[in-house]
Design an enzyme around this catalytic site. Structure first.
Site, PDB file in Angstrom:
ATOM      1  CE  LYS A 110     -58.468   4.878 -17.870  1.00  0.00           C
ATOM      2  NZ  LYS A 110     -57.848   3.613 -18.167  1.00  0.00           N
ATOM      3  CE  LYS A 192     -54.023   7.884 -22.280  1.00  0.00           C
ATOM      4  NZ  LYS A 192     -54.250   6.713 -23.114  1.00  0.00           N
ATOM      5  CE  LYS A 195     -55.947  -0.316 -24.961  1.00  0.00           C
ATOM      6  NZ  LYS A 195     -55.738  -0.811 -23.619  1.00  0.00           N
TER       7      LYS A 195
HETATM    8  P1  ATP Z   1     -57.590   2.720 -21.538  1.00  0.00           P
HETATM    9  O1  ATP Z   1     -58.407   3.841 -22.079  1.00  0.00           O
HETATM   10  O2  ATP Z   1     -58.379   1.463 -21.273  1.00  0.00           O
HETATM   11  O3  ATP Z   1     -56.751   3.130 -20.346  1.00  0.00           O
HETATM   12  P2  ATP Z   1     -55.338   3.115 -23.258  1.00  0.00           P
HETATM   13  O4  ATP Z   1     -55.581   3.419 -24.671  1.00  0.00           O
HETATM   14  O5  ATP Z   1     -54.946   4.234 -22.352  1.00  0.00           O
HETATM   15  O6  ATP Z   1     -56.589   2.309 -22.704  1.00  0.00           O
HETATM   16  P3  ATP Z   1     -53.496   1.298 -21.934  1.00  0.00           P
HETATM   17  O7  ATP Z   1     -53.691  -0.175 -22.028  1.00  0.00           O
HETATM   18  O8  ATP Z   1     -53.929   1.989 -20.691  1.00  0.00           O
HETATM   19  O9  ATP Z   1     -54.187   1.979 -23.210  1.00  0.00           O
HETATM   20  O10 ATP Z   1     -51.959   1.628 -22.187  1.00  0.00           O
HETATM   21  C1  ATP Z   1     -51.092   0.742 -22.881  1.00  0.00           C
HETATM   22  C2  ATP Z   1     -49.819   1.461 -23.270  1.00  0.00           C
HETATM   23  O11 ATP Z   1     -50.079   2.404 -24.316  1.00  0.00           O
HETATM   24  C3  ATP Z   1     -49.186   2.272 -22.130  1.00  0.00           C
HETATM   25  O12 ATP Z   1     -47.786   2.150 -22.219  1.00  0.00           O
HETATM   26  C4  ATP Z   1     -49.615   3.683 -22.420  1.00  0.00           C
HETATM   27  O13 ATP Z   1     -48.741   4.636 -21.870  1.00  0.00           O
HETATM   28  C5  ATP Z   1     -49.589   3.690 -23.938  1.00  0.00           C
HETATM   29  N1  ATP Z   1     -50.524   4.690 -24.479  1.00  0.00           N
HETATM   30  C6  ATP Z   1     -51.861   4.722 -24.270  1.00  0.00           C
HETATM   31  N2  ATP Z   1     -52.408   5.743 -24.935  1.00  0.00           N
HETATM   32  C7  ATP Z   1     -51.405   6.378 -25.582  1.00  0.00           C
HETATM   33  C8  ATP Z   1     -51.353   7.518 -26.436  1.00  0.00           C
HETATM   34  N3  ATP Z   1     -52.436   8.206 -26.730  1.00  0.00           N
HETATM   35  N4  ATP Z   1     -50.132   7.902 -26.927  1.00  0.00           N
HETATM   36  C9  ATP Z   1     -49.017   7.198 -26.625  1.00  0.00           C
HETATM   37  N5  ATP Z   1     -49.001   6.117 -25.817  1.00  0.00           N
HETATM   38  C10 ATP Z   1     -50.177   5.701 -25.297  1.00  0.00           C
HETATM   39 MG    MG Z   2     -54.711   3.862 -20.263  1.00  0.00          MG
END
Ligand code: ATP
Ligand code: MG
Length: 325
Positions: A110, A192, A195
Site C-alpha cells: 500500500k 489480490k 476494494k
Molecule cells: P482494501 O483494498 O481497502 O484493503 P480489501 O478488499 O483488501 O480492501 P479488507 O477490508 O482489507 O478488504 O479485508 C476484509 C477481509 O476480506 C479480510 O479478512 C481479508 O483478508 C479478506 N479479503 C480481502 N480481499 C480478499 C481476496 N481477494 N480474497 C479473499 N479474501 C479477501
Molecule cells: Mg485489504
C-alpha cells in the site's frame, strides 16, 4: 470460543471479501460467540473522502446483514464508537518492534500504491488490528490469506505482552478457508482482488447482472486456449475456475472436464450466469435493508454498547498490568 473479525468501509464489498471472510463469519456464528466490526479507523490509513465515509460505514453494515450476519447471535458494531480500540493500540505500540511493522506485506504494497501520501497510521495498522483482536480475548480470527501475517503479528504482540506484564491475553489463531482465501483481481490476476484496486478488479457482492457479465467477459485471461487450473502459468483462467468452483460447489477437475475442448469465452459466459444467479439473494436482501436504515443504525448502536461493555472491563485489567491504574 470467541471469534472476532472486521472489514474496512473502504469501498464496495466484493466476492473476495465474501469468500475469504464473510462466508466463514456466517458459519461460525452458529457455534461461537462472534464479534464483527466495521473497522473505520483502519479505512482512514490511506487517502479517503471524509464526506463518503459515513455512507460507506452504513453500506458495510448492510452488506454484513445481507450476507447473513445475524445481530441476535453476533455483536455488530463500528470500531471508532468503542474508544478502547484506539487506547489499546497505543499501549501495544509501546511494545511492538518497528522492524516487524516495516516488513509487513500490506504496508509495503500500500505504501507503493499510495506513494507520496502515506502517514505512519498505515505502518501502525497491524497494531490497531492486534488491539481489535486482543481487546475481546479472541480465540479465532476468520480472515483471508492476506491478513494471516497481521494475525501472526497480533500473536507475537500478545506473547510479548504476557511475558513482560504477566499472562493477560489469549493467543488468537487465524482461521483461513482452504479455498477462497485469495481471490485474484479480474483485471490483473497476479494481484489480490481489492476494494482499493478499483472496481475493474472486482465483482461486487451486489453487482447488477449487466455489470457482472461485462466484467467477467473482459476479465484478463492467459495465452493459449486450454482451460486448465495452473495458477503459476495461467493465473487468469485459474482464478476464474476457482471462483466457478466456489460458487457452484463443483470441483475444479469437474469444471475442467466440462469445458474440455471449449474456449475461454464459453467458460466466461457460463461463469457470468452462475454469478448472476448466485448473487441474486444478496442483491435482494440488500435492497430490503436499504429501506430499513433506521433499523440498521439501531443494530449498530446496540452492538456498540455490548462491545464497549466487554472492552471497558478488559482495558481496566490491561492498564492495571501496565501500572497505569
Ligand atoms: P482494501 O483494498 O481497502 O484493503 P480489501 O478488499 O483488501 O480492501 P479488507 O477490508 O482489507 O478488504 O479485508 C476484509 C477481509 O476480506 C479480510 O479478512 C481479508 O483478508 C479478506 N479479503 C480481502 N480481499 C480478499 C481476496 N481477494 N480474497 C479473499 N479474501 C479477501
Ligand atoms: Mg485489504
Amino acid at each position: 470460543m470467541k471469534v472476532f473479525s472486521g472489514i474496512q468501509p473502504s469501498g464496495t464489498m466484493h466476492i473476495g471479501n465474501y469468500l475469504g471472510a464473510l462466508k466463514q463469519w456466517v458459519e461460525l456464528q452458529k457455534k461461537a460467540e462472534c464479534i464483527f466490526c466495521i473497522v473505520d479507523l483502519h479505512a482512514i490509513t490511506v487517502p479517503y473522502q471524509p464526506k463518503k465515509l459515513q455512507e460507506n460505514i452504513l453500506d458495510a453494515a448492510i452488506c454484513y446483514l445481507a450476507a447473513g450476519v445475524n445481530p441476535e447471535k453476533s455483536i455488530l458494531f463500528i470500531q471508532s464508537e468503542v474508544k478502547e480500540h484506539s487506547e489499546l493500540a497505543w499501549l501495544l505500540n509501546t511494545i511492538t518492534p518497528i522492524g516487524e511493522l516495516q516488513r509487513m506485506t500490506q504496508y509495503k504494497d500500500k505504501s507503493k500504491q499510495f506513494k507520496g501520501s502515506i502517514g505512519s497510521g498505515l505502518m501502525n495498522y497491524p497494531v490497531l488490528m492486534a488491539a481489535d483482536i486482543l481487546l475481546y480475548q479472541t480465540d479465532m480470527v476468520p480472515v483471508g490469506k492476506d491478513q494471516k501475517q497481521h494475525v501472526e503479528l497480533a500473536k507475537t504482540i500478545a506473547k510479548k505482552f504476557n511475558s513482560r506484564f504477566g499472562k493477560t491475553f489469549k493467543i488468537p489463531e487465524a482461521y483461513i478457508p482452504k479455498s477462497g482465501a485469495k481471490i485474484m483481481a479480474l483485471n490483473n490476476p497476479k494481484k489480490k482482488m481489492s476494494k482499493s484496486l478499483g472496481s475493474a478488479s472486482y465483482i461486487a457482492l451486489f453487482e447488477e447482472p449487466v455489470i457482472i457479465r461485462k466484467k467477467i467477459m473482459s476479465a484478463v485471461t492467459d495465452t493459449g486456449r486450454k482451460i486448465t487450473y495452473e495458477p503459476k502459468k495461467k493465473p487468469g483462467i485459474s482464478n476464474l475456475l476457482n471462483i466457478y468452483s466456489l460458487f457452484s460447489g463443483k470441483s475444479i477437475q469437474k469444471i475442467e472436464k466440462d469445458f474440455n475442448n471449449k474456449g475461454y469465452q464459453e467458460l466466461k459466459k457460463s461463469l457470468a450466469n452462475l454469478l448472476i444467479n448466485s448473487l441474486k439473494p444478496f442483491r435482494q436482501k440488500r435492497k430490503e435493508f436499504i429501506k430499513r436504515k433506521v433499523y440498521v443504525r439501531e443494530i449498530l448502536k446496540q452492538g456498540g454498547k455490548k462491545a464497549q461493555n466487554i472492552a471497558q472491563s478488559n482495558i481496566q485489567k490491561i492498564k492495571k498490568r501496565m501500572g497505569l491504574i
